[in-house]
Design a protein around this motif. Structure first.
Motif, short mmCIF file in Angstrom:
data_model
loop_
_atom_site.label_atom_id
_atom_site.label_comp_id
_atom_site.label_asym_id
_atom_site.label_seq_id
_atom_site.Cartn_x
_atom_site.Cartn_y
_atom_site.Cartn_z
N LEU A 92 4.04 21.45 8.11
CA LEU A 92 3.64 22.09 6.65
C LEU A 92 4.61 21.34 5.55
O LEU A 92 5.85 21.45 5.74
CB LEU A 92 3.93 23.56 6.73
CG LEU A 92 3.74 24.41 5.46
CD1 LEU A 92 2.58 24.45 5.06
CD2 LEU A 92 4.35 25.68 5.47
N SER B 154 4.42 23.96 -0.50
CA SER B 154 3.49 25.17 -0.40
C SER B 154 4.11 26.40 -0.50
O SER B 154 3.40 27.27 -1.23
CB SER B 154 2.97 25.34 1.11
OG SER B 154 2.39 24.00 1.38
N CYS C 280 6.15 29.00 10.23
CA CYS C 280 5.54 27.81 10.75
C CYS C 280 5.54 28.01 12.05
O CYS C 280 4.68 27.59 12.96
CB CYS C 280 6.62 26.70 10.31
SG CYS C 280 6.33 26.14 8.56
N LYS D 55 -3.95 18.00 1.11
CA LYS D 55 -3.81 19.00 0.03
C LYS D 55 -5.11 19.69 0.12
O LYS D 55 -6.27 19.06 0.67
CB LYS D 55 -3.67 18.51 -1.24
CG LYS D 55 -2.05 17.93 -1.64
CD LYS D 55 -2.00 17.55 -2.94
CE LYS D 55 -0.60 17.13 -3.05
NZ LYS D 55 -0.17 16.76 -4.30
N GLU D 56 -5.47 20.92 -0.51
CA GLU D 56 -6.56 21.71 -0.50
C GLU D 56 -7.77 20.82 -1.28
O GLU D 56 -8.71 21.30 -0.93
CB GLU D 56 -6.61 23.00 -0.97
CG GLU D 56 -5.45 24.04 -0.19
CD GLU D 56 -5.11 25.08 -0.69
OE1 GLU D 56 -5.61 26.17 -0.41
OE2 GLU D 56 -4.23 25.01 -1.80
N GLU E 49 -0.34 20.67 2.49
CA GLU E 49 0.22 21.49 1.52
C GLU E 49 -0.80 22.20 0.65
O GLU E 49 -1.93 21.64 0.31
CB GLU E 49 0.67 20.21 0.51
CG GLU E 49 1.52 20.85 -0.67
CD GLU E 49 2.21 19.73 -1.55
OE1 GLU E 49 3.28 18.88 -0.96
OE2 GLU E 49 1.89 19.42 -2.62
N THR E 50 -0.42 23.39 0.33
CA THR E 50 -1.16 24.21 -0.61
C THR E 50 -0.46 24.49 -2.00
O THR E 50 0.65 24.46 -2.17
CB THR E 50 -1.59 25.68 0.00
OG1 THR E 50 -0.31 26.31 0.14
CG2 THR E 50 -2.25 25.36 1.29
N PRO F 158 1.63 32.26 -0.72
CA PRO F 158 1.56 30.96 -0.05
C PRO F 158 1.31 31.20 1.64
O PRO F 158 0.60 30.43 2.21
CB PRO F 158 2.66 30.76 -0.26
CG PRO F 158 3.63 31.83 -0.63
CD PRO F 158 2.81 32.78 -1.28
N LYS G 16 -2.56 31.50 1.74
CA LYS G 16 -2.99 30.22 1.22
C LYS G 16 -3.01 29.13 2.64
O LYS G 16 -3.79 28.66 2.95
CB LYS G 16 -2.71 29.67 0.09
CG LYS G 16 -3.07 30.25 -1.14
CD LYS G 16 -2.10 30.03 -2.26
CE LYS G 16 -2.45 28.79 -2.68
NZ LYS G 16 -4.07 28.55 -3.29
N VAL G 17 -1.68 29.33 3.13
CA VAL G 17 -1.58 28.22 4.26
C VAL G 17 -2.22 28.69 5.39
O VAL G 17 -2.70 27.53 5.95
CB VAL G 17 0.20 28.19 4.49
CG1 VAL G 17 0.33 27.49 5.87
CG2 VAL G 17 0.76 27.43 3.36
N THR G 18 -2.25 29.74 5.90
CA THR G 18 -3.00 30.29 7.08
C THR G 18 -4.38 29.81 6.94
O THR G 18 -5.06 29.42 7.61
CB THR G 18 -2.76 31.79 7.14
OG1 THR G 18 -1.43 32.10 7.10
CG2 THR G 18 -3.48 32.28 8.30
N LEU H 283 -4.72 25.86 6.96
CA LEU H 283 -4.38 25.57 8.52
C LEU H 283 -5.49 25.99 9.22
O LEU H 283 -5.86 24.93 10.04
CB LEU H 283 -3.27 26.31 8.93
CG LEU H 283 -2.77 25.90 10.13
CD1 LEU H 283 -2.33 24.45 10.59
CD2 LEU H 283 -1.58 26.72 10.59
#
Length: 295
Positions: free
Chosen positions: A39, A43, A62, A239-240, A272-273, A279, A282-284, A287
């Motif tokens: 990660l 983010s 993480c 990235k997204e 990276e978001t 966050p 968004k990361v979850t 991922l």
């Protein structure tokens, strides 16, 4: 220079011929067996900067999500741009270790296009200080930038020559500390695969590579640009969104992942978001998408 050639040269430099007896060479192309997710701490940029999330909380998250590593940008280490004490650096390393995490990389904000020799020396010195810090953190890669977008009247080739000179000096220094210096294509001074290619070719240092930022190719089809530069990648920013001819579009992971699998890249894939929103959420979500495509 292809990554496998880089690794072979690295072994020669280290004078370790015995490794060949125990670990025969293998073809990496087409194999993603050693890709691991990391990660990028950016983010959590806003939360890390305002103090609502700390490094320990980030590491806990993480570990809970099953990341193999964290790319901990140096901005989030107390005291930046100054390098903190060994106690702080080693403490961060221990925090990560106790959670089963590696530090897959770190990075600084620098400007190698600066014409003033005094200011430029300061930028080079900043990178060198953080090379030493990266080695103490156990980070194999230190990310740097080329510089900001050109102002009116500036000539790209003239500024690129300054970038190349600084990268050569810093990469040679980094080699002595076991750290790979990696330039990120960040849609600022560098905006295209051709510009990445020129800088990589002219720097031509064994301990120099590319942090391949999939969201920063704005002048052409991003997947074609990624394919052109992928042989230089020593780290990533997944990235997204990609920047498709200047228009932000969600990344097509079904198109991206085969490019990575068909390359000889092995190692960490930091995700990276960006943008507004929680966050953690968004990361979850991102991922889960990346893992589903990796299989």
């Amino acid at each position: 220079m292809k990554r496998r050639n880089f690794l072979k040269k690295g072994l020669q430099v280290a004078s370790l011929p015995a490794l060949a007896m125990h670990y025969p060479s293998r073809t990496l192309a087409g194999s993603n067996s050693n890709l691991k997710l990391s990660l990028n701490a950016f983010s959590f940029n806003a939360a890390l900067r305002d103090g609502s999330v700390g490094i320990e909380t980030l590491f806990d998250f993480c570990a809970g999500q099953g990341f193999a590593a964290v790319d901990l940008t140096a901005y989030y280490i107390p005291g930046y741009p100054e390098v903190p004490s060994d106690e702080v650096l080693f403490g961060i390393k221990k925090l990560a270790h106790h959670r089963g995490l590696h530090i897959s990389g770190t990075g600084v904000r620098n400007n190698f296009t600066e014409s003033d020799p005094v200011i430029r020396k300061g930028e080079i010195d900043l990178v060198k200080r953080w090379v030493v810090a990266a080695a103490k953190l156990g980070a194999p890669v230190l990310r740097v930038f080329a510089g900001p977008r050109l102002q009116e009247g500036m000539v790209w080739e003239e500024k690129a020559a300054l970038v190349v000179e600084a990268c050569r000096e810093c990469a040679a220094f980094a080699a002595n500390h076991g750290v790979i210096l990696a330039m990120q294509n960040h849609n600022e001074f560098i905006q295209s695969a051709a510009q990445v290619e020129q800088i990589m070719r002219e720097v031509d240092e064994e301990w120099f590579g590319l942090v391949l930022d999939i969201g920063s190719y704005s002048q052409a089809d991003p997947y074609e640009e990624i394919q052109k530069n992928i042989r230089y990648a020593v780290n990533w920013q997944l990235k997204e969104n990609v920047n498709h001819f200047g228009i932000q579009k969600p990344v097509d992971l079904a198109k991206l992942m085969p490019l990575i699998r068909d390359s000889d890249y092995q190692g960490y894939l930091p995700i990276e978001t960006l943008g507004p929103g929680d966050p953690f959420e968004k990361v979850t979500r991102f991922l889960a998408r990346v893992r589903a495509e990796m299989g």
